[in-house]
Design a protein around this motif. Structure first.
Motif, mmCIF file in Angstrom:
data_model
loop_
_atom_site.group_PDB
_atom_site.id
_atom_site.type_symbol
_atom_site.label_atom_id
_atom_site.label_comp_id
_atom_site.label_asym_id
_atom_site.label_seq_id
_atom_site.Cartn_x
_atom_site.Cartn_y
_atom_site.Cartn_z
ATOM 1 N N ARG A 177 0.780 -1.292 -0.058
ATOM 2 C CA ARG A 177 0.020 -0.059 -0.082
ATOM 3 C C ARG A 177 0.969 1.102 0.104
ATOM 4 O O ARG A 177 0.444 2.396 -0.631
ATOM 5 C CB ARG A 177 -0.957 -0.018 1.080
ATOM 6 C CG ARG A 177 -2.091 -1.064 1.098
ATOM 7 C CD ARG A 177 -3.182 -0.574 2.293
ATOM 8 N NE ARG A 177 -4.222 -1.776 2.256
ATOM 9 C CZ ARG A 177 -4.124 -2.800 2.734
ATOM 10 N NH1 ARG A 177 -3.082 -3.293 3.698
ATOM 11 N NH2 ARG A 177 -5.255 -3.950 2.867
ATOM 12 N N GLU A 234 -11.528 -1.413 -5.811
ATOM 13 C CA GLU A 234 -11.449 -1.715 -4.372
ATOM 14 C C GLU A 234 -13.188 -1.649 -4.021
ATOM 15 O O GLU A 234 -13.659 -0.856 -4.479
ATOM 16 C CB GLU A 234 -11.051 -0.527 -3.599
ATOM 17 C CG GLU A 234 -9.432 -0.624 -3.369
ATOM 18 C CD GLU A 234 -8.886 0.402 -2.330
ATOM 19 O OE1 GLU A 234 -8.451 0.061 -1.381
ATOM 20 O OE2 GLU A 234 -9.068 1.593 -2.723
ATOM 21 N N ARG A 235 -13.368 -2.611 -3.123
ATOM 22 C CA ARG A 235 -14.857 -2.626 -2.691
ATOM 23 C C ARG A 235 -15.171 -1.282 -1.711
ATOM 24 O O ARG A 235 -16.323 -0.780 -1.753
ATOM 25 C CB ARG A 235 -15.097 -4.111 -1.802
ATOM 26 C CG ARG A 235 -15.128 -5.150 -2.614
ATOM 27 C CD ARG A 235 -15.437 -6.444 -1.832
ATOM 28 N NE ARG A 235 -15.627 -7.427 -2.669
ATOM 29 C CZ ARG A 235 -16.594 -7.865 -3.293
ATOM 30 N NH1 ARG A 235 -17.827 -7.151 -3.452
ATOM 31 N NH2 ARG A 235 -16.630 -9.069 -4.097
ATOM 32 N N LYS A 236 -14.140 -0.852 -1.170
ATOM 33 C CA LYS A 236 -14.225 0.021 -0.254
ATOM 34 C C LYS A 236 -13.153 1.230 -0.611
ATOM 35 O O LYS A 236 -12.227 1.286 -0.062
ATOM 36 C CB LYS A 236 -14.268 0.029 1.353
ATOM 37 C CG LYS A 236 -15.289 -1.186 1.637
ATOM 38 C CD LYS A 236 -15.105 -1.347 3.139
ATOM 39 C CE LYS A 236 -16.106 -2.303 3.643
ATOM 40 N NZ LYS A 236 -16.159 -3.050 5.140
ATOM 41 N N SER A 238 -10.590 4.143 -0.923
ATOM 42 C CA SER A 238 -9.812 4.952 0.189
ATOM 43 C C SER A 238 -10.336 6.483 0.186
ATOM 44 O O SER A 238 -11.039 6.698 -0.939
ATOM 45 C CB SER A 238 -8.542 4.791 -0.045
ATOM 46 O OG SER A 238 -8.110 5.272 -1.144
ATOM 47 N N HIS A 249 -3.693 -6.344 -0.587
ATOM 48 C CA HIS A 249 -5.288 -6.627 -1.498
ATOM 49 C C HIS A 249 -5.538 -8.141 -2.011
ATOM 50 O O HIS A 249 -6.454 -8.642 -1.864
ATOM 51 C CB HIS A 249 -5.554 -5.598 -2.776
ATOM 52 C CG HIS A 249 -5.926 -4.223 -2.248
ATOM 53 N ND1 HIS A 249 -5.002 -3.365 -2.459
ATOM 54 C CD2 HIS A 249 -6.935 -3.989 -1.674
ATOM 55 C CE1 HIS A 249 -5.536 -2.149 -1.933
ATOM 56 N NE2 HIS A 249 -6.667 -2.572 -1.469
ATOM 57 N N ASP A 252 -6.198 -10.712 0.636
ATOM 58 C CA ASP A 252 -7.406 -10.517 1.214
ATOM 59 C C ASP A 252 -8.574 -10.099 0.025
ATOM 60 O O ASP A 252 -9.426 -9.270 0.201
ATOM 61 C CB ASP A 252 -7.401 -9.516 2.309
ATOM 62 C CG ASP A 252 -8.561 -9.562 3.061
ATOM 63 O OD1 ASP A 252 -9.522 -10.629 3.311
ATOM 64 O OD2 ASP A 252 -8.867 -8.689 3.873
ATOM 65 N N TRP A 253 -8.410 -10.745 -0.883
ATOM 66 C CA TRP A 253 -9.217 -10.289 -2.018
ATOM 67 C C TRP A 253 -10.704 -10.129 -2.016
ATOM 68 O O TRP A 253 -11.481 -9.448 -2.366
ATOM 69 C CB TRP A 253 -8.908 -10.910 -3.381
ATOM 70 C CG TRP A 253 -9.056 -12.561 -3.590
ATOM 71 C CD1 TRP A 253 -8.451 -13.547 -2.836
ATOM 72 C CD2 TRP A 253 -10.486 -13.077 -4.141
ATOM 73 N NE1 TRP A 253 -9.292 -14.809 -3.254
ATOM 74 C CE2 TRP A 253 -10.323 -14.527 -3.876
ATOM 75 C CE3 TRP A 253 -11.416 -12.518 -4.714
ATOM 76 C CZ2 TRP A 253 -11.254 -15.154 -4.267
ATOM 77 C CZ3 TRP A 253 -12.541 -13.434 -5.043
ATOM 78 C CH2 TRP A 253 -12.411 -14.756 -4.791
ATOM 79 N N GLU A 255 -12.421 -9.836 0.686
ATOM 80 C CA GLU A 255 -13.072 -8.561 1.497
ATOM 81 C C GLU A 255 -12.564 -7.177 0.711
ATOM 82 O O GLU A 255 -13.597 -6.251 0.876
ATOM 83 C CB GLU A 255 -12.374 -8.474 2.731
ATOM 84 C CG GLU A 255 -12.876 -9.854 3.744
ATOM 85 C CD GLU A 255 -14.299 -9.597 4.093
ATOM 86 O OE1 GLU A 255 -14.675 -8.095 4.287
ATOM 87 O OE2 GLU A 255 -14.990 -10.426 4.280
ATOM 88 N N CYS A 256 -11.754 -7.202 -0.156
ATOM 89 C CA CYS A 256 -11.065 -5.915 -0.165
ATOM 90 C C CYS A 256 -11.192 -5.638 -1.806
ATOM 91 O O CYS A 256 -11.354 -4.334 -2.390
ATOM 92 C CB CYS A 256 -9.448 -5.969 -0.392
ATOM 93 S SG CYS A 256 -9.105 -5.932 1.344
#
Length: 353
Positions: A177, A234-236, A238, A249, A252-253, A255-256
């Motif tokens: 990141r 991204e789901r959420k 930044s 990412h 943890d794909w 969720e992310c």
């Protein structure tokens, strides 16, 4: 006297297909925790073997180790399905298995040693694609700490944001990141981290702020064609709106990450992405299968940011099977197309049992 046609060797049907792979294992103390990130899980190898056997072939599991050359000599398969990333950390590692197979004259799927070596080296890939007029982002190379003396000029001259990456890694190894560099101090920090953690040169690439698209290509030469594509985001999002498809990412794909099929991409952009992906495939003389990653710059131009001639083939989490399913395909058909492409290239008959 035999005529020329009747004296030509007729390829024998393929009965046994070996699968060359590297198995993911726990890292040792002191090693980067992403050392084996590119390697495959046993579940991926088992899923691939199951699909190959569904076509009527027998399979031979061939993990890359010191016993592999003798195993291939003694149990010689008719064909090899290669997903091996190679042993070690040098930039020629993906060429190890193809070189071995060529020396044993065993046909195999996927690209040859030269294309694999160039494609793993991000700097050489950028040079070749640029020479072939395939759009790529600005890139510069840092081989040693001495090269860091003039980094201030990068920001003064271009007023750019950059991303730091190891020169020859895949699966987002070394891309975190905080790999985005917005000033000289961040750039120096990230380059030095690559030197220390991965023991290899670093590349600095202009960060492209637009959408990310990955496209699959199957086939050879003029028969190469698009398998499908997907948009990655991204789901959420930044707070600053900056998205980087980082190692965190990918791990943890679920969720992310949001994967969207071709319908989420503007039609004009879809056409451009397909053309660029095919051009990159041809420029690097890839074979049978590849995944091409692209991002859009601030002016709306798609550019190639990575080449994956050994794309992950896990039916559970790899990008290529996911994008193919989002384009209406299934895992069984994906493996069939890769095999058929390689068989056609070698002139091998396809006798599905």
């Amino acid at each position: 006297m035999e005529d020329k046609e009747s004296s030509q060797e007729v390829p024998l049907p393929v009965k046994v297909i070996g699968i060359a792979f590297n198995l993911k294992r726990p890292t040792s103390e002191g090693d980067p925790d992403d050392l084996y990130e590119e390697y495959d899980s046993q579940s991926t190898v088992d899923a691939l073997a199951k699909e190959i056997e569904s076509f009527g072939f027998k399979t031979l599991l061939c993990e890359q180790n010191e016993d592999l050359p003798s195993k291939l000599a003694n149990q010689r398969p008719d064909f090899m399905f290669n997903i091996a990333e190679g042993i070690g950390t040098e930039r020629g590692r993906e060429s190890q298995i193809p070189c071995l197979l060529e020396s044993l004259r065993i046909p195999y799927s996927g690209s040859d040693p030269v294309s694999l070596a160039i494609s793993l080296d991000k700097y050489l890939t950028n040079v070749v694609l640029s020479r072939e007029n395939v759009p790529v982002p600005f890139m510069t190379l840092f081989r040693s700490e001495d090269d860091l003396r003039n980094v201030d000029m990068l920001f003064q001259d271009n007023n750019e944001t950059y991303i730091a990456k190891p020169r020859w890694e895949g699966s987002s190894k070394g891309v975190f990141r905080d790999s985005i560099c917005q000033n000289p101090n961040e750039l120096k920090r990230n380059v030095l981290r690559i030197f220390e953690r991965y023991r290899q040169p670093a590349i600095i690439e202009a960060f492209l702020p637009g959408i990310e698209i990955t496209a699959g290509i199957v086939g050879n030469g003029r028969d190469a064609r698009l398998l499908g594509m997907m948009k990655i985001s991204e789901r959420k999002p930044s707070d600053d709106g900056v998205f980087l498809y980082s190692l965190e990412h990918k791990r943890d794909w679920l969720e992310c990450i949001l994967y969207e099929g071709p319908e989420a991409i503007n039609e004009k952009v879809r056409r451009e992405a397909a053309m660029i992906a095919l051009d990159a495939f041809h420029a690097l003389e890839l074979r049978d299968i590849a995944r091409i990653d692209m991002r859009m710059d601030g002016q709306g131009q798609l550019k190639v940011i990575d080449i994956n001639p050994l794309p992950g083939l896990s039916p559970y989490y790899s990008d290529l099977p996911i994008l193919y399913s989002l384009s209406g395909g299934n895992y069984h058909d994906l493996i069939s197309q890769i095999l058929r492409s390689a068989f056609n290239r070698y002139g091998l008959p396809w006798l599905e049992g």
